[in-house]
Design a protein around this motif. Structure first.
Motif, PDB file in Angstrom:
ATOM      1  N   ILE A  39       0.840  -1.200   0.000  1.00 33.49           N
ATOM      2  CA  ILE A  39       0.000   0.000   0.000  1.00 33.49           C
ATOM      3  C   ILE A  39       0.877   1.252   0.000  1.00 33.49           C
ATOM      4  N   PHE A  40       1.872   1.241   0.858  1.00 32.95           N
ATOM      5  CA  PHE A  40       2.752   2.402   1.030  1.00 32.95           C
ATOM      6  C   PHE A  40       3.508   2.721  -0.262  1.00 32.95           C
ATOM      7  N   THR A  41       4.116   1.706  -0.860  1.00 36.43           N
ATOM      8  CA  THR A  41       4.908   1.947  -2.070  1.00 36.43           C
ATOM      9  C   THR A  41       4.019   2.381  -3.229  1.00 36.43           C
ATOM     10  N   MET A  42       2.830   1.769  -3.348  1.00 42.61           N
ATOM     11  CA  MET A  42       1.920   2.195  -4.410  1.00 42.61           C
ATOM     12  C   MET A  42       1.560   3.668  -4.247  1.00 42.61           C
ATOM     13  N   HIS A  43       1.270   4.074  -3.010  1.00 43.66           N
ATOM     14  CA  HIS A  43       0.861   5.453  -2.759  1.00 43.66           C
ATOM     15  C   HIS A  43       1.939   6.439  -3.207  1.00 43.66           C
ATOM     16  N   PHE A  44       3.168   6.209  -2.784  1.00 45.05           N
ATOM     17  CA  PHE A  44       4.201   7.203  -3.062  1.00 45.05           C
ATOM     18  C   PHE A  44       4.716   7.126  -4.495  1.00 45.05           C
ATOM     19  N   ILE A  45       4.641   5.957  -5.117  1.00 40.26           N
ATOM     20  CA  ILE A  45       4.950   5.901  -6.550  1.00 40.26           C
ATOM     21  C   ILE A  45       3.876   6.669  -7.317  1.00 40.26           C
ATOM     22  N   GLY A  46       2.600   6.510  -6.897  1.00 40.48           N
ATOM     23  CA  GLY A  46       1.532   7.285  -7.516  1.00 40.48           C
ATOM     24  C   GLY A  46       1.730   8.777  -7.326  1.00 40.48           C
ATOM     25  N   ALA A  69       3.627   2.592   9.201  1.00 43.87           N
ATOM     26  CA  ALA A  69       3.367   1.867  10.444  1.00 43.87           C
ATOM     27  C   ALA A  69       1.884   1.652  10.661  1.00 43.87           C
ATOM     28  N   VAL A  70       1.084   2.687  10.363  1.00 39.95           N
ATOM     29  CA  VAL A  70      -0.376   2.555  10.496  1.00 39.95           C
ATOM     30  C   VAL A  70      -0.897   1.472   9.564  1.00 39.95           C
ATOM     31  N   ALA A  71      -0.422   1.474   8.329  1.00 40.97           N
ATOM     32  CA  ALA A  71      -0.872   0.462   7.370  1.00 40.97           C
ATOM     33  C   ALA A  71      -0.556  -0.939   7.871  1.00 40.97           C
ATOM     34  N   ILE A  72       0.664  -1.160   8.345  1.00 42.29           N
ATOM     35  CA  ILE A  72       1.061  -2.499   8.797  1.00 42.29           C
ATOM     36  C   ILE A  72       0.277  -2.917  10.029  1.00 42.29           C
ATOM     37  N   LEU A  73       0.127  -2.010  10.998  1.00 44.94           N
ATOM     38  CA  LEU A  73      -0.536  -2.365  12.250  1.00 44.94           C
ATOM     39  C   LEU A  73      -2.039  -2.597  12.055  1.00 44.94           C
ATOM     40  N   VAL A  74      -2.705  -1.691  11.336  1.00 42.44           N
ATOM     41  CA  VAL A  74      -4.152  -1.827  11.166  1.00 42.44           C
ATOM     42  C   VAL A  74      -4.481  -3.005  10.256  1.00 42.44           C
ATOM     43  N   VAL A  75      -3.764  -3.118   9.139  1.00 43.18           N
ATOM     44  CA  VAL A  75      -3.970  -4.278   8.271  1.00 43.18           C
ATOM     45  C   VAL A  75      -3.632  -5.559   9.034  1.00 43.18           C
ATOM     46  N   GLY A  76      -2.614  -5.485   9.892  1.00 42.24           N
ATOM     47  CA  GLY A  76      -2.242  -6.654  10.696  1.00 42.24           C
ATOM     48  C   GLY A  76      -3.384  -7.132  11.569  1.00 42.24           C
TER      49      GLY A  76
END
Length: 247
Positions: A39-46, A69-76
């Motif tokens: 998610i993170f890499t897609m966002h910043f490449i976009g 960190a939010v993406a990993i923790l919440v998706v986790g």
């Protein structure tokens, strides 16, 4: 990148369904890392393709990594829930909501890390719609991942999850309006690569490491049979080679 991270993450979630104890938690955690990083890499490449004719844009690295960190923790949390209760429909639905909120949380926190001589404003209706897209597609992807057994199905689940990530991202960008504080027309453009590339380098390497781990530890026949029993997935068990019986 969204599909790569999602496919790896959902594959790790599937692996978690075939194990118990710390090994299961380890696979589920690795799945959360893969999805969150994708998610993170897609966002910043976009965001490399995002331009503003009036505002030069940079990014706050601390807030950007906080969004990771939010993406990993919440998706986790979502992955853990569906991994521990793979046959529960309420658990699947709740996991889809949590995972979708993780996708949305990463996006909007990442946007809060933008630095410019201006302000951000959002259309609330489109923002809500973007979150709904993320939740619905994330729920579908999680269901697809735990219900299917083949690599092709895993790729399909990853594609559905990628729809969630990209759909949420670009709807969120459609909701965005930039307001310049000063007259700086002609000084804007893309965020400099020297700002975004250092932010992206570590997560991209992390995603490649996860891919290496998944590739070097393929699912065995025993694990596939165990998963089929635990999830109630239809289909014939995977055959094992056994020694011929004597007598």
């Amino acid at each position: 990148m969204a599909m790569l991270g999602s496919t790896l993450g959902l594959r790790c979630t599937v692996r978690g369904l075939t194990t118990v104890g710390r090994r299961r938690l380890g696979w589920l955690a690795l799945g959360a890392v893969a999805i969150g990083t994708g998610i993170f890499t897609m966002h910043f490449i976009g965001m490399m393709g995002f331009t503003s004719p009036a505002l030069p844009i940079t990014y706050d690295a601390t807030i950007s990594y906080a969004s990771l960190a939010v993406a990993i923790l919440v998706v986790g949390l979502g992955v853990l829930l569906v991994g521990l209760h793979p046959t529960s429909v309420p658990a699947l639905l709740l996991a889809g909501v949590i995972t979708g909120l993780g996708v949305a949380g990463m996006h909007y926190l990442g946007m809060a890390g933008m630095r410019m001589d201006g302000g951000l404003a959002y259309d609330p209706l489109i923002v809500v719609l973007s979150v709904v897209v993320a939740v619905v597609a994330a729920t579908a992807a999680l269901w697809f991942a735990i219900a299917a057994r083949s690599l092709g199905a895993a790729l399909g689940a990853g594609a559905v999850m990628a729809v969630a990530v990209n759909g949420m991202h670009y709807l969120g960008m459609q909701a965005l309006t930039l307001h310049a504080h000063t007259e700086t027309v002609g000084l804007g453009g893309r965020a400099p690569l020297e700002t975004l590339m250092p932010i992206l380098l570590g997560p991209i390497v992390l995603l490649l490491v996860v891919g290496l781990v998944v590739g070097l530890d393929p699912m065995t026949a025993d694990e596939l049979n165990t998963r089929a029993r635990r999830t109630g997935t239809p289909g014939r068990p995977v055959a094992r080679l056994t020694e011929p019986q004597r007598g």
